[in-house]
Design an enzyme around this catalytic site. Structure first.
Site, PDB file in Angstrom:
ATOM      1  NE  ARG A 102      -3.335   7.811  -1.538  1.00 24.09           N
ATOM      2  CZ  ARG A 102      -3.257   6.575  -2.020  1.00 24.09           C
ATOM      3  NH1 ARG A 102      -3.093   6.375  -3.291  1.00 24.09           N
ATOM      4  NH2 ARG A 102      -3.336   5.544  -1.191  1.00 24.09           N
ATOM      5  CG  HIS A 135      -2.018   0.959   1.189  1.00 22.58           C
ATOM      6  ND1 HIS A 135      -1.816   2.309   1.262  1.00 22.58           N
ATOM      7  CD2 HIS A 135      -3.360   0.786   1.089  1.00 22.58           C
ATOM      8  CE1 HIS A 135      -2.992   2.917   1.198  1.00 22.58           C
ATOM      9  NE2 HIS A 135      -3.946   2.010   1.094  1.00 22.58           N
TER      10      HIS A 135
END
Ligand SMILES: Cc1cc2nc3c(=O)[nH]c(=O)nc-3n(C[C@H](O)[C@H](O)[C@H](O)COP(=O)(O)OP(=O)(O)OC[C@H]3O[C@@H](n4cnc5c(N)ncnc54)[C@H](O)[C@@H]3O)c2cc1C
Ligand code: SF4
Ligand code: SF4
Ligand code: FES
Lengths: 245, 602
Positions: free
Chosen positions: B255, B235
């Site tokens: 994000r 990740h």
């Protein structure tokens, strides 16, 4: 490297404190120290943990006498010139070292009437809720079941009224269900009866220890108490109920 | 020896989302169901999931449907996915999410009162049903609270050490309960593995102590095949500072809500490298990217929301080329949105409450005001038990697998949010088919000698004259995997990794444990080593064999995709002599209708 002493409870009821020294690195939390001790000095030191980020509620313990999550207790918030004491929760039977038998909590939860959805709002079988309704219950649904509030509540901790009182965690749970926008169940009689809401005398200790910052007393318990009072003790409403069957 | 023995029709190993959903479905199938887990109920990995559940509900963007979700999943997986699983997943996920709501889950809402969906990497439209950034907690609690009223028996803090067989078919499990360290036997007609991932094979990981690849290894040792083990998801955004929090996840939701990645020069480096297959769908300027995160349907997604494998590699590149942050990562900035909206601080706290909390408490950072420092962390394994797409049964009759420990749906890279939906869709299917299998087959018999042998092995670490510290072995293995089979791979390094695994296996055989069997984590660590070593070997072998780069698997010595490898899965199995065998197996041919769906959504 800086070091600190950790005075950790070893054994079960007849156990004792044992001092360990651990290296201190920046940002370290108490759980890191316990892991370090496990890996280097006491491989069999028992503790529970999973997420290491305050999300799972596994690592509950009493640190310097306060019920806290080990993974969210930073060493730089503790005085390190004296030993940091780490011991298991007191309101539950000890198993070993920092691990206690919390199975009672699971039994209690099962006794609470589960969620029952009202009829769907839309023909496709779905519901409509507003964000403000959702926001109201979010606070209660944040609970990570660390049982620290159960640990600190005097009704359980000092008076051991486990059979008669479900404790703050499950009052929060009941509040989450009762205030759930879709729930159709009625839990007020249980609250007043078997679940013993009357034992709570609103000391607020549970709210103070909740790592999720749930305002247990004001937002969950008091509104539930008010509902119970309205239903069972308000003379006008009672009379009304007698006549309306 | 005699063991406390329990009998079930269906036995589920693992109480994360997949295991709970499977147990609920199997109970609905009218059979007797047992559920086992290593931790307490409600503490499995699933509880940590943050961002959301991917399902084409089309509540936020009505252009969404299963076909788009299917195409996104296949593209994200670089087309080595099991297309049938990807199809079932995309078609069934919406019903599984709505079902959660019927069982009491409370999701964030759209203005017209329906389930709200958010943007996530690789998903064309806002698709993730969520509750702030604690979706996994909502999901596991809902399943757990619903499940315990469905008649299943839950055995918590019980660890399965080996699977038992009746000839070729599964017959049950053997393991120990933590509290007293006693061995128990569970006999069952069908066993569902739902044991989650294996991030603990690496040093920097978002996974808890539970993620030691038990299900992968248990299945392998009992004759089941594993596939795709080379595909590990790193990740892109794990915490990197302070050291104590290294690896802890920072949700992609940051994000999705408009957070940007910048290097130490303040440059938004994600704009510098947008892969060809995504160029049409990616914004080419900051303004368009921002508008996308705020729901402008005419805008394309910002490059921060490209797939995880790509973003992780870009971060790696910035750091390697000297443009990283002070502690060896890059900056993830959500505070900047104050330039674009009023009340940005309150907005961030409401949308990302647990991230706010996490940084505030663990890193002394207020994410509404300052940028975070982040770097890649081992997060998820795409590989796992090879299963039949519809039923989730492995090649061992009666042995099923679902959730992270099963493989196929994700191919070379998983899209965020596709795991929680995978757990629901395939957990349900595994439960349903396992119940059916149990109804159609008599309870198996088995020879207790299998249990005796497992018990004998399990207590060996207590024998005198041993000296290896199991924690040290685990630590060394994690270091080797991190360094040698990490984000960027090379043949010679991976060959070294295999040698390390072999040496550590020898040492693990003499691991020593002090104390007694009651709640002894040293013992538990020693017993988990076998699983960690098995999966590490499988990862390294598959990664060596795949001489190309694809998704979560990046080879510095073979940096390009090779079409020949796009047609095969790596399959691992145990041979009669006990060694690990590797085979390239061709992918099943995709039916023309699905090919067309992909074409239409290019
Ligand atoms: C921090 C974080 C955030 C994430 N966010 C998202 C997200 O937003 N969206 C998304 O889709 N995915 C997300 N993921 C991924 C997703 O959460 C996991 O892939 C998923 O929860 C795995 O679920 P599972 O049911 O397969 O297994 P798990 O939830 O890992 O559960 C495994 C279970 O198996 C048990 N078990 C294991 N071994 C044994 C054994 N030997 N004996 C007995 N029991 C055993 C464990 O005790 C546990 O109960 C996230 C992951 C992490 C770590
Ligand atoms: S407020 Fe009530 S529930 Fe909370 S600690 Fe005090 S007595 Fe217990
Ligand atoms: S209410 Fe708070 S203190 Fe009590 S169990 Fe839940 S999270 Fe823990
Ligand atoms: S380890 Fe999860 S709350 Fe501490």
């Amino acid at each position: 490297m800086a070091q600190a002493t950790f005075r950790v409870w070893r054994g079960a009821s007849g156990g004792q404190f044992h001092d360990y020294t651990a290296d201190v690195v920046p940002g370290m939390v108490v759980l890191d120290a316990i892991h370090q001790i496990q890996a280097t000095q006491a491989g069999d030191l028992a503790c529970r943990w999973n997420c290491k980020a305050g999300k799972c509620g596994s690592c509950s313990a009493e640190i310097n006498g306060k019920p806290r999550l080990m993974c969210m207790t930073r060493l730089n918030d503790l005085p390190l010139d004296e030993p940091v004491t780490v011991e298991p929760m007191k309101a539950f039977p000890p198993i070993r070292d920092l691990v206690t038998d919390v199975s009672w909590n699971y039994t209690v939860k099962k006794k609470i009437k589960p969620f029952k959805a009202r009829k769907p709002d839309a023909p496709d079988g779905t519901w409509r809720m507003s964000q403000s309704d959702v926001d109201r219950v979010q606070e209660f649904r944040k609970c990570i079941e660390c049982f620290l509030c159960q640990d600190v509540c005097h009704v359980l901790r000092e008076h051991a009224l486990h059979p008669e009182f479900i404790g703050p965690r499950f009052l929060v749970y009941t509040a989450a269900l009762e205030m759930h926008p879709l729930d159709d169940e009625d839990r007020l009689a249980d609250l007043k009866g078997d679940h013993g809401i009357g034992y709570c005398n609103i000391t607020g200790c549970c709210t103070k220890v909740c790592p999720e910052e749930i305002t247990i007393t004001e937002n969950a318990i008091i509104p539930l108490k008010e509902r119970v009072v309205d239903r069972f003790y308000d003379p006008v409403k009672r009379l009304f109920r007698v006549f309306s069957g | 020896m005699e063991y406390e023995t329990h009998d079930y029709d269906v036995l589920v190993v693992g109480a994360g989302g997949a295991g709970l959903r499977a147990a609920i479905e199997a109970s609905a199938g009218g059979v007797k169901v047992g559920l086992l887990c290593k931790s307490l109920l409600g503490k499995a990995h699933t509880v940590m999931a943050e961002g959301g559940i991917a399902a084409a509900l089309a509540n936020v963007d009505d252009r969404d449907n299963w076909k788009v979700h299917f195409s996104d999943t296949m593209r994200g997986g670089q087309y080595v996915n099991n297309w049938r699983m990807a199809e079932l997943h995309a078609k069934e996920a919406p019903d599984r999410v709505r079902e959660l709501e019927a069982w009491g889950a409370v999701f964030d809402r759209t203005t017209d009162g329906r389930i709200l969906q958010r943007n996530f990497g690789g998903h064309r439209y806002p698709r993730l049903a969520h509750v702030g950034d604690r979706t996994g907690l909502e999901m596991i609690r809902t399943l757990q609270d619903h499940g315990v009223h469905r008649g299943m028996d839950v055995h918590m803090e019980f660890t399965v050490v080996s699977l038992l067989k009746d000839g070729g078919r599964i017959a049950g499990v053997f393991g120990y309960e933590r509290e007293r360290g006693r061995f128990k036997v569970f006999r069952a007609s069908a066993v569902i593995l739902a044991t989650g991932g294996l991030g603990r094979a690496y040093r920097i990981t978002s996974n808890s102590w539970e993620g030691t690849g038990d299900g992968h290894s248990l299945a392998y040792h009992s004759g089941a095949e594993l596939i795709d083990m080379e595909f590990i998801q790193f990740h892109p955004t794990g915490m990197i500072w302070p050291p104590s929090v290294q690896g802890i996840l920072v949700t992609e939701g940051v994000r999705g809500e408009g957070g940007i990645l910048v290097n130490k020069e303040g440059r938004r480096f994600m704009f510098d490298d947008i892969p060809e297959p995504y160029r049409n769908q990616t914004a080419d300027n900051e303004d368009e990217g921002w508008r996308y995160t705020q729901g402008d349907k005419s805008a394309r997604r910002p490059p921060e929301l490209l797939t995880r494998d790509h973003v992780a590699r870009c971060i790696n590149r910035e750091v390697r080329e000297g443009r990283g942050s002070p502690h060896g990562g890059v900056f993830l900035d959500i505070a900047w949105i104050r330039k674009r909206m009023q009340n940005s601080e309150e907005h961030i706290r409401r949308k990302l409450p647990s991230m706010y909390h996490q940084f505030k408490q663990l890193a002394d950072i207020d994410i509404t005001k300052e940028a975070m420092e982040v770097g890649p962390t081992t997060h998820y394994v795409m590989g796992g038990v090879r299963v039949d797409a519809d039923s989730q049964m492995s090649n061992v009759p009666g042995l099923f697998a679902a959730g992270e420990c099963a493989a196929g749906i994700n191919g070379a890279n998983r899209l965020g949010g596709n795991s929680l939906s995978d757990l629901l869709v395939f957990g349900k299917r595994a439960g349903e088919y396992a119940a059916q299998y149990a109804r159609e087959h008599p309870r198996p018999a088995f020879d207790l000698a299998q249990a005796d042998e497992a018990a004998h092995l399990a207590v060996q670490p207590f024998e005198p004259g041993r000296s290896e510290n199991p924690y040290t072995i685990q630590h060394e293995l994690q270091g080797a995997m991190q360094e040698l089979v990490g984000i960027v791979r090379q043949e010679n390094e991976m060959v070294t990794a295999l040698e390390v695994v072999e040496k550590l296996s020898t040492r693990a055989a003499t691991a020593a444990v002090h104390g007694h069997r009651e709640y002894n984590p040293g013992w538990h660590t020693a017993l988990d080593l076998r699983h960690l070593l098995t999966v590490s070997e499988a990862i390294a072998r598959c990664a060596i064999e795949r001489r190309e780069s694809r998704g979560g698997h990046f080879r510095e010595d073979y940096p390009e995709k090779v079409s020949e490898f796009g047609k095969v899965n790596m399959v691992v199995r145990k041979t009669a002599t006990g060694s690990m065998e590797l085979q390239r197996v061709p992918l099943a041919e995709m039916p023309p209708e699905l090919k067309q769906v992909i074409e239409e959504n290019k």
